[in-house]
Scaffold this active site. Structure first.
Site, short mmCIF file in Angstrom:
data_model
loop_
_atom_site.label_atom_id
_atom_site.label_comp_id
_atom_site.label_asym_id
_atom_site.label_seq_id
_atom_site.Cartn_x
_atom_site.Cartn_y
_atom_site.Cartn_z
N PHE A 1 55.58 -21.57 46.92
CA PHE A 1 56.52 -20.64 47.53
C PHE A 1 56.02 -19.20 47.26
O PHE A 1 55.60 -18.90 46.15
CB PHE A 1 57.92 -20.86 46.96
CG PHE A 1 58.98 -20.10 47.70
CD1 PHE A 1 59.53 -20.62 48.87
CD2 PHE A 1 59.41 -18.86 47.27
CE1 PHE A 1 60.51 -19.92 49.57
CE2 PHE A 1 60.39 -18.15 47.96
CZ PHE A 1 60.93 -18.68 49.11
N ASP B 1 59.72 -25.12 39.17
CA ASP B 1 60.68 -24.46 40.04
C ASP B 1 61.47 -25.55 40.77
O ASP B 1 60.90 -26.33 41.55
CB ASP B 1 59.94 -23.55 41.04
CG ASP B 1 60.91 -22.70 41.87
OD1 ASP B 1 62.04 -23.16 42.11
OD2 ASP B 1 60.50 -21.61 42.32
N TYR C 1 71.74 -20.85 45.58
CA TYR C 1 72.36 -20.77 46.92
C TYR C 1 71.89 -21.86 47.88
O TYR C 1 72.27 -21.86 49.03
CB TYR C 1 72.14 -19.39 47.55
CG TYR C 1 70.70 -18.90 47.57
CD1 TYR C 1 69.80 -19.35 48.52
CD2 TYR C 1 70.26 -18.00 46.62
CE1 TYR C 1 68.49 -18.90 48.53
CE2 TYR C 1 68.95 -17.54 46.61
CZ TYR C 1 68.07 -18.00 47.57
OH TYR C 1 66.77 -17.56 47.57
C1 PLP Z 1 64.26 -20.36 47.69
C2 PLP Z 1 63.17 -20.31 46.67
C3 PLP Z 1 63.03 -19.22 45.82
C4 PLP Z 1 63.95 -18.05 45.99
O1 PLP Z 1 63.74 -17.00 45.12
P1 PLP Z 1 64.74 -15.76 45.18
O2 PLP Z 1 64.37 -14.96 44.01
O3 PLP Z 1 66.13 -16.31 45.16
O4 PLP Z 1 64.53 -15.07 46.47
C5 PLP Z 1 62.04 -19.27 44.86
N1 PLP Z 1 61.20 -20.34 44.75
C6 PLP Z 1 61.31 -21.39 45.59
C7 PLP Z 1 60.39 -22.54 45.44
C8 PLP Z 1 62.29 -21.40 46.58
O5 PLP Z 1 62.38 -22.43 47.41
#
Ligand code: PLP
Length: 413
Positions: A127, A198, A223
């Site tokens: 990500f 993660d 979320y």
């Molecule tokens: C959705 C997601 C994030 C989101 O990070 P934010 O700090 O909330 O924007 C991070 N890592 C992964 C793998 C995700 O799917």
């Protein structure tokens, strides 16, 4: 698997032990929502809960609420609840900040656990924020630290004695490929490295077992499958055995041993609380807690089982009903190697998703050519799959996506 019929899907709904959870969500009529892995749906209880926190706690009780309504303990209280969903113990999780910020805290923290080592190991196509935050840390720390990006198939063999942490997303946000958490963690440990997971695409969707896998560190999103609302606080996990030693680089006052002593010198709190930084977002935590409380009523093994069945049925339906229409499965075929979403590739994926959304089927486009469909076991019905695939078939067969209005790129996809 052969494609299920509508009657098969109705029978699956009738026998579904999680079926009643759907009632707990406020879903708009006429929409099939296969995007709960980007923004979870609204629990019915959230609005009343927020009205109470805003009206009575904030409005009437004012600053006294930090004590009388437990505001000050909310990050730990909600964290302890999330812990039960991901195989962690009380005192190992806090709900705070964003996933991005928590990644920064724990990657830097991992470096503090492994002095003398310099590599953070991850995979290409992780990500973006996971990669960018690691790159930022590399710039900040100069020679002390370097990111090493190794393709998934070579990654297990690339863990060596210089690795601080193996940092991976448990379920890949595009392909849904699921890393074998216990196996990779054991490989990291064999070389003295720690494993940071993660869980953004697995917490609330799968029966995650962090301690069963001996995971060291983890972060995840509030979320998505936890239904905490847009921009909900994220969470982070530090295994108990690391808590006395790990240091956060963001030494804010909420992580101080005694925040209200107002002394000049930082002294980390004992335990997980040192991972806090600033004042918690009480309104957002209140909404997140509603989503987490709802999830706690579900059996996570049943949630994972249903996620697997939904995705299996969806793949079978797409491959039978949309055969010859240029879709190619881009997720693992084996449900055990997959999370709770499925992606299909198509050269016109962006316009197709716009056309689907106009017809009430909400999923995601992911660059460059993926249609992503997320299955949320608490509120996706088996019959929803039938209607989703019929909509997809119609859009493809009619070439409805050719209309120029589906080509305007919006800023959020
Ligand atoms: C959705 C997601 C994030 C989101 O990070 P934010 O700090 O909330 O924007 C991070 N890592 C992964 C793998 C995700 O799917």
């Amino acid at each position: 698997m052969t494609a299920p019929t509508l009657a098969d899907l109705e029978a699956l709904d009738a026998a579904d032990p999680l079926a009643t959870f759907r009632e707990a969500f406020d879903l708009p009529p006429g929409v099939v929502y296969l995007d709960g892995n980007s923004l979870g749906a609204l629990p019915r209880a959230t609005a009343a809960r927020l009205a109470e926190v805003v009206g009575r706690q904030w409005g009437s009780d004012l600053i006294r609420s930090w004590n009388t309504h437990g505001w000050i303990d909310a990050p730990q209280r909600v964290g302890d609840k999330i812990a039960r969903l991901i195989g962690a113990r009380t005192g190992e999780v806090v709900a705070a900040d964003s996933t991005s910020v928590n990644l920064f805290k724990l990657l830097a923290g991992a470096a503090s656990l492994r002095p003398g080592r310099s590599t953070l190991l991850t995979e290409p196509g992780n990500f973006p924020t996971d990669l960018y935050v690691t790159q930022g840390l590399e710039r900040l720390l100069g020679d002390r630290l370097s990111i090493r990006v190794v393709a998934a198939e070579d990654l297990p063999g690339a863990i060596d004695e210089d690795v601080i942490a193996v940092s991976l997303t448990h379920v890949h946000y595009k392909s849904a490929r699921r890393w074998p958490m216990a196996e990779i963690t054991a490989r990291a440990h064999a070389k003295g490295a720690v494993a940071l997971w993660d869980l953004s695409h697995s917490a609330g969707a799968l029966a995650v077992d962090l301690n069963g896998a001996r995971a060291d560190l983890a972060v995840g999103c509030g979320y998505k499958y936890l239904n905490g609302g847009p921009g909900a606080p994220a969470f982070l996990f530090v295994a108990e055995r690391h808590q006395a030693e790990i240091r956060s680089p963001l030494t804010g006052w909420m992580g101080h041993a005694d925040p209200f002593a107002f002394v000049d010198d930082y002294q980390p709190a004992a335990g997980i609380r040192r991972q806090l930084c600033g004042t918690p977002s009480i309104l957002s935590l209140a909404a997140l807690e509603v989503g987490v409380d709802l999830m706690l009523r579900a059996d996570m093994a049943a949630v994972e089982r249903k996620a697997g069945e939904l995705s299996e049925a969806f793949i079978a339906l797409v491959e039978s009903r949309c055969a010859g229409l240029d879709l190619a499965l881009a997720s693992p075929r084996d449900a055990a190697a997959r999370g709770a979403h499925v992606v299909f590739a198509h050269p016109q994926a962006y316009a197709i998703m716009q056309a689907l959304i106009e017809r009430g089927l909400i999923g995601d486009f992911r660059a460059p050519d993926l249609l992503r469909f997320g299955f949320t076991p608490l509120y996706t019905r088996y019959v929803d799959l039938f209607h989703a695939v019929e909509t997809l078939r119609a859009v493809l067969a009619e070439v409805a996506y050719r209309d120029p209005r589906f080509r305007n790129r919006l800023s959020v996809t």
